[in-house]
Write a protein that holds these residues in place. Structure first.
Motif, PDB file in Angstrom:
ATOM      1  N   ALA A 284     -61.500  48.191  42.067  1.00 37.42           N
ATOM      2  CA  ALA A 284     -59.724  47.363  42.940  1.00 37.42           C
ATOM      3  C   ALA A 284     -59.623  46.487  43.487  1.00 37.42           C
ATOM      4  O   ALA A 284     -58.783  45.386  43.737  1.00 37.42           O
ATOM      5  CB  ALA A 284     -59.299  48.280  43.731  1.00 37.42           C
ATOM      6  N   ARG A 285     -60.924  45.654  44.421  1.00 41.02           N
ATOM      7  CA  ARG A 285     -60.918  44.897  45.208  1.00 41.02           C
ATOM      8  C   ARG A 285     -60.853  43.404  43.941  1.00 41.02           C
ATOM      9  O   ARG A 285     -60.341  42.997  44.332  1.00 41.02           O
ATOM     10  CB  ARG A 285     -62.239  44.712  45.498  1.00 41.02           C
ATOM     11  CG  ARG A 285     -62.569  46.020  46.377  1.00 41.02           C
ATOM     12  CD  ARG A 285     -63.649  46.084  47.657  1.00 41.02           C
ATOM     13  NE  ARG A 285     -64.012  46.160  48.542  1.00 41.02           N
ATOM     14  CZ  ARG A 285     -64.817  47.255  48.319  1.00 41.02           C
ATOM     15  NH1 ARG A 285     -65.233  47.751  47.870  1.00 41.02           N
ATOM     16  NH2 ARG A 285     -65.115  48.147  49.776  1.00 41.02           N
ATOM     17  N   LYS A 286     -61.607  43.272  42.905  1.00 37.10           N
ATOM     18  CA  LYS A 286     -61.279  42.374  41.671  1.00 37.10           C
ATOM     19  C   LYS A 286     -60.159  42.460  41.788  1.00 37.10           C
ATOM     20  O   LYS A 286     -59.885  41.341  41.200  1.00 37.10           O
ATOM     21  CB  LYS A 286     -62.345  42.969  40.621  1.00 37.10           C
ATOM     22  CG  LYS A 286     -62.375  41.672  40.095  1.00 37.10           C
ATOM     23  CD  LYS A 286     -63.411  41.963  39.055  1.00 37.10           C
ATOM     24  CE  LYS A 286     -63.479  40.628  37.988  1.00 37.10           C
ATOM     25  NZ  LYS A 286     -64.522  41.340  36.712  1.00 37.10           N
ATOM     26  N   HIS A 287     -59.044  43.323  41.107  1.00 39.69           N
ATOM     27  CA  HIS A 287     -57.839  42.721  40.501  1.00 39.69           C
ATOM     28  C   HIS A 287     -57.237  42.493  41.537  1.00 39.69           C
ATOM     29  O   HIS A 287     -56.216  41.598  41.408  1.00 39.69           O
ATOM     30  CB  HIS A 287     -57.382  44.359  40.869  1.00 39.69           C
ATOM     31  CG  HIS A 287     -58.020  44.738  39.379  1.00 39.69           C
ATOM     32  ND1 HIS A 287     -57.810  46.173  38.621  1.00 39.69           N
ATOM     33  CD2 HIS A 287     -58.172  44.637  38.013  1.00 39.69           C
ATOM     34  CE1 HIS A 287     -58.027  45.948  37.610  1.00 39.69           C
ATOM     35  NE2 HIS A 287     -58.130  45.136  37.010  1.00 39.69           N
ATOM     36  N   ILE A 288     -57.539  43.049  43.179  1.00 43.33           N
ATOM     37  CA  ILE A 288     -56.863  42.675  44.448  1.00 43.33           C
ATOM     38  C   ILE A 288     -56.769  41.195  45.040  1.00 43.33           C
ATOM     39  O   ILE A 288     -55.837  40.121  45.488  1.00 43.33           O
ATOM     40  CB  ILE A 288     -56.389  43.382  45.800  1.00 43.33           C
ATOM     41  CG1 ILE A 288     -56.131  44.826  44.777  1.00 43.33           C
ATOM     42  CG2 ILE A 288     -56.350  42.889  46.491  1.00 43.33           C
ATOM     43  CD1 ILE A 288     -56.601  45.536  46.149  1.00 43.33           C
ATOM     44  N   GLN A 289     -58.215  40.562  44.625  1.00 49.84           N
ATOM     45  CA  GLN A 289     -58.515  39.185  45.027  1.00 49.84           C
ATOM     46  C   GLN A 289     -58.037  38.232  43.608  1.00 49.84           C
ATOM     47  O   GLN A 289     -58.287  37.497  43.754  1.00 49.84           O
ATOM     48  CB  GLN A 289     -60.804  39.360  44.915  1.00 49.84           C
ATOM     49  CG  GLN A 289     -60.401  40.199  46.508  1.00 49.84           C
ATOM     50  CD  GLN A 289     -62.193  39.918  46.679  1.00 49.84           C
ATOM     51  OE1 GLN A 289     -62.754  39.659  45.435  1.00 49.84           O
ATOM     52  NE2 GLN A 289     -62.502  40.791  47.431  1.00 49.84           N
ATOM     53  N   GLU A 290     -58.082  39.295  42.595  1.00 45.78           N
ATOM     54  CA  GLU A 290     -57.693  37.939  41.787  1.00 45.78           C
ATOM     55  C   GLU A 290     -56.120  37.435  41.349  1.00 45.78           C
ATOM     56  O   GLU A 290     -55.720  36.586  41.488  1.00 45.78           O
ATOM     57  CB  GLU A 290     -58.086  38.164  40.681  1.00 45.78           C
ATOM     58  CG  GLU A 290     -59.552  38.535  39.906  1.00 45.78           C
ATOM     59  CD  GLU A 290     -60.359  38.980  38.792  1.00 45.78           C
ATOM     60  OE1 GLU A 290     -59.625  39.304  38.571  1.00 45.78           O
ATOM     61  OE2 GLU A 290     -61.577  38.886  38.558  1.00 45.78           O
ATOM     62  N   GLY A 291     -55.797  38.842  41.866  1.00 48.04           N
ATOM     63  CA  GLY A 291     -54.259  38.594  41.960  1.00 48.04           C
ATOM     64  C   GLY A 291     -53.617  38.317  40.745  1.00 48.04           C
ATOM     65  O   GLY A 291     -52.806  37.902  39.926  1.00 48.04           O
ATOM     66  N   SER A 292     -54.447  39.406  39.492  1.00 47.58           N
ATOM     67  CA  SER A 292     -53.768  38.626  38.242  1.00 47.58           C
ATOM     68  C   SER A 292     -53.344  39.323  36.971  1.00 47.58           C
ATOM     69  O   SER A 292     -52.377  38.734  36.844  1.00 47.58           O
ATOM     70  CB  SER A 292     -55.369  38.706  37.046  1.00 47.58           C
ATOM     71  OG  SER A 292     -56.099  39.810  37.503  1.00 47.58           O
ATOM     72  N   LEU A 293     -52.734  40.899  38.152  1.00 46.46           N
ATOM     73  CA  LEU A 293     -52.167  41.670  37.810  1.00 46.46           C
ATOM     74  C   LEU A 293     -50.453  41.832  38.551  1.00 46.46           C
ATOM     75  O   LEU A 293     -51.451  41.274  39.999  1.00 46.46           O
ATOM     76  CB  LEU A 293     -52.156  42.281  37.081  1.00 46.46           C
ATOM     77  CG  LEU A 293     -53.595  42.876  36.429  1.00 46.46           C
ATOM     78  CD1 LEU A 293     -53.379  43.903  36.258  1.00 46.46           C
ATOM     79  CD2 LEU A 293     -52.362  42.545  34.983  1.00 46.46           C
ATOM     80  N   GLY A 294     -49.857  41.647  38.570  1.00 44.42           N
ATOM     81  CA  GLY A 294     -48.795  41.712  39.375  1.00 44.42           C
ATOM     82  C   GLY A 294     -48.631  42.711  40.151  1.00 44.42           C
ATOM     83  O   GLY A 294     -48.360  43.068  41.039  1.00 44.42           O
ATOM     84  N   TYR A 295     -49.093  44.182  39.294  1.00 42.89           N
ATOM     85  CA  TYR A 295     -49.633  45.060  40.175  1.00 42.89           C
ATOM     86  C   TYR A 295     -49.843  45.688  41.480  1.00 42.89           C
ATOM     87  O   TYR A 295     -49.859  46.079  42.371  1.00 42.89           O
ATOM     88  CB  TYR A 295     -50.549  46.590  39.040  1.00 42.89           C
ATOM     89  CG  TYR A 295     -50.028  46.446  37.400  1.00 42.89           C
ATOM     90  CD1 TYR A 295     -48.160  46.458  37.763  1.00 42.89           C
ATOM     91  CD2 TYR A 295     -50.528  46.444  36.736  1.00 42.89           C
ATOM     92  CE1 TYR A 295     -47.824  46.892  36.530  1.00 42.89           C
ATOM     93  CE2 TYR A 295     -50.547  46.672  35.220  1.00 42.89           C
ATOM     94  CZ  TYR A 295     -48.214  46.974  35.215  1.00 42.89           C
ATOM     95  OH  TYR A 295     -47.859  47.027  33.838  1.00 42.89           O
ATOM     96  N   SER A 296     -51.198  44.063  42.063  1.00 38.23           N
ATOM     97  CA  SER A 296     -51.717  44.056  42.799  1.00 38.23           C
ATOM     98  C   SER A 296     -51.253  44.440  43.633  1.00 38.23           C
ATOM     99  O   SER A 296     -51.150  44.234  45.167  1.00 38.23           O
ATOM    100  CB  SER A 296     -53.034  43.528  42.538  1.00 38.23           C
ATOM    101  OG  SER A 296     -52.099  42.276  42.466  1.00 38.23           O
TER     102      SER A 296
END
Length: 370
Positions: A284-296
């Motif tokens: 979850a941290r990785k997704h949020i930090q990267e912001g690669s998906l709009g879902y973040s």
């Protein structure tokens, strides 16, 4: 199939002082964990861990609960415990935890154990006494303005208390599986008494063809653009739970399509390869930090390892619990969502700009002199 669930609240308005309790969830229910970040303007922040769903042992017919402003009263029947004196009673109260036992035949028997109270209490001010065949426990709330529907946080109390928290703000369910989004959203709509809406159904009705055929004919981008237009039309709706499209053709997957999703509270149902809490947190941290998906951009992230439709209500309860904690940490959130809508859903969430701000240039438009 066996499944695990890890969920996170990531609203940027949450206070860094928020400390949430550990709660166990007995088998065969999934295991859930809630994370909340400190106050920050971005999502790349440390998070605090806690369990999400409550477990409690209590026969509803053996207790009475009443909420009178800042004080609450819990009455437990002691009829089956013989002659009981104050020396035979054990009461252990913490912020979100309550355990009550009675001594029988030389050992303590648990009458009640709640690992997640509906909200937090002032544990040091807990008072109890025996009234004939009842044990009376007086509890004081940390937040005297919060009305408790019940002593325990449960599906019933969360849905009953949602009106005072959400204040009519709509909810959007996002994630890569339209099917999972739909199952959880329908549970939420029924529990909250909200209107269930589906962008898939609206789009297919408009186009007179299935989403799959639409994608095959015109591509994913065409469907995403159309769903974005639907979300714009729905953004002013209140008391609705909206299912969004999953997959590559969903608007919510694209960070530049969130302008109107910010109008409500968003829950990201994220399918995960994580098999334990720590790896789910890291993912979850990785997704949020990267912001690669709009879902973040979502207010709440629910990590699912596997899926069982029978657990849709459990996921819905976890989502409500996380949203409750987010709103309790900043009670102005529903009002901010309402203001965001009134100003035209300009994309300036969470730092709402003054009236007259131009989203196309990012500059303030000067007032017209008459």
């Amino acid at each position: 199939m066996a499944s695990s669930i890890f969920f996170f609240s990531q609203n940027p308005f949450i206070s860094p002082q928020l400390s949430l309790p550990k709660i166990s969830l007995s088998s065969p229910k999934p295991t859930l964990s809630l994370l909340t970040p400190p106050l920050t303007s971005n999502n790349a922040a440390r998070r605090l861990s806690c369990k999400a769903l409550s477990t409690f042992s209590l026969n509803p017919s053996n207790y009475e609960f009443s909420d009178a402003s800042s004080e609450m009263e819990l009455r437990l029947q002691l009829g089956g415990s013989g002659d009981v004196s104050s020396r035979d009673i054990f009461v252990d109260a913490e912020d979100s935890y309550l355990k009550i036992g009675v001594k029988q035949s030389g050992s303590f028997v648990t009458l009640l154990e709640i690992n997640q109270l509906y909200e937090k209490i002032k544990s040091s001010e807990t008072i109890w006494y025996i009234d004939e065949d009842q044990l009376v426990v007086n509890l004081k709330k940390q937040d005297p303005n919060m009305k408790w529907p019940d002593i325990v946080e449960s599906w019933e109390s969360l849905t009953a208390g949602a009106m005072q928290l959400l204040k009519g703000t709509s909810i959007y369910i996002v994630g890569d599986s339209t099917e999972i989004n739909d199952k959880v959203a329908r549970e939420l709509a029924v529990g909250l008494g909200y209107t269930p809406l589906s962008t898939k159904e609206l789009l297919e009705t408009f186009a007179k063809q299935s989403i799959d055929l639409w994608v095959a004919a015109d591509g994913s981008e065409s469907v995403a653009e159309a769903e974005s237009a639907v979300l714009e039309n729905l953004s002013s709706h209140v008391r609705a739970v909206t299912v969004t499209l999953g997959g590559l053709h969903g608007a919510a997957r694209r960070a530049d399509k969130w302008r109107h999703l910010y109008a409500g509270f968003t829950v990201w149902l994220s399918q995960s390869e994580a098999t334990d809490e720590e790896s789910a947190k890291e993912e979850a941290r990785k997704h949020i930090q990267e912001g690669s998906l709009g879902y973040s951009n979502a207010d709440v992230v629910v990590k699912l390892h596997g899926w069982d439709a029978d657990h849709a209500k459990t996921v819905a309860q976890a989502s409500l619990s996380a949203l409750k904690q987010a709103i309790m940490s900043d009670k102005n959130l529903p009002g901010k969502k309402s203001l965001y809508i009134r100003l035209g859903c300009r994309g300036d969430w969470p730092e709402i700009k003054p009236p007259g701000w131009d989203p196309s240039t990012g500059a303030q438009v000067p007032a017209t002199i008459l």
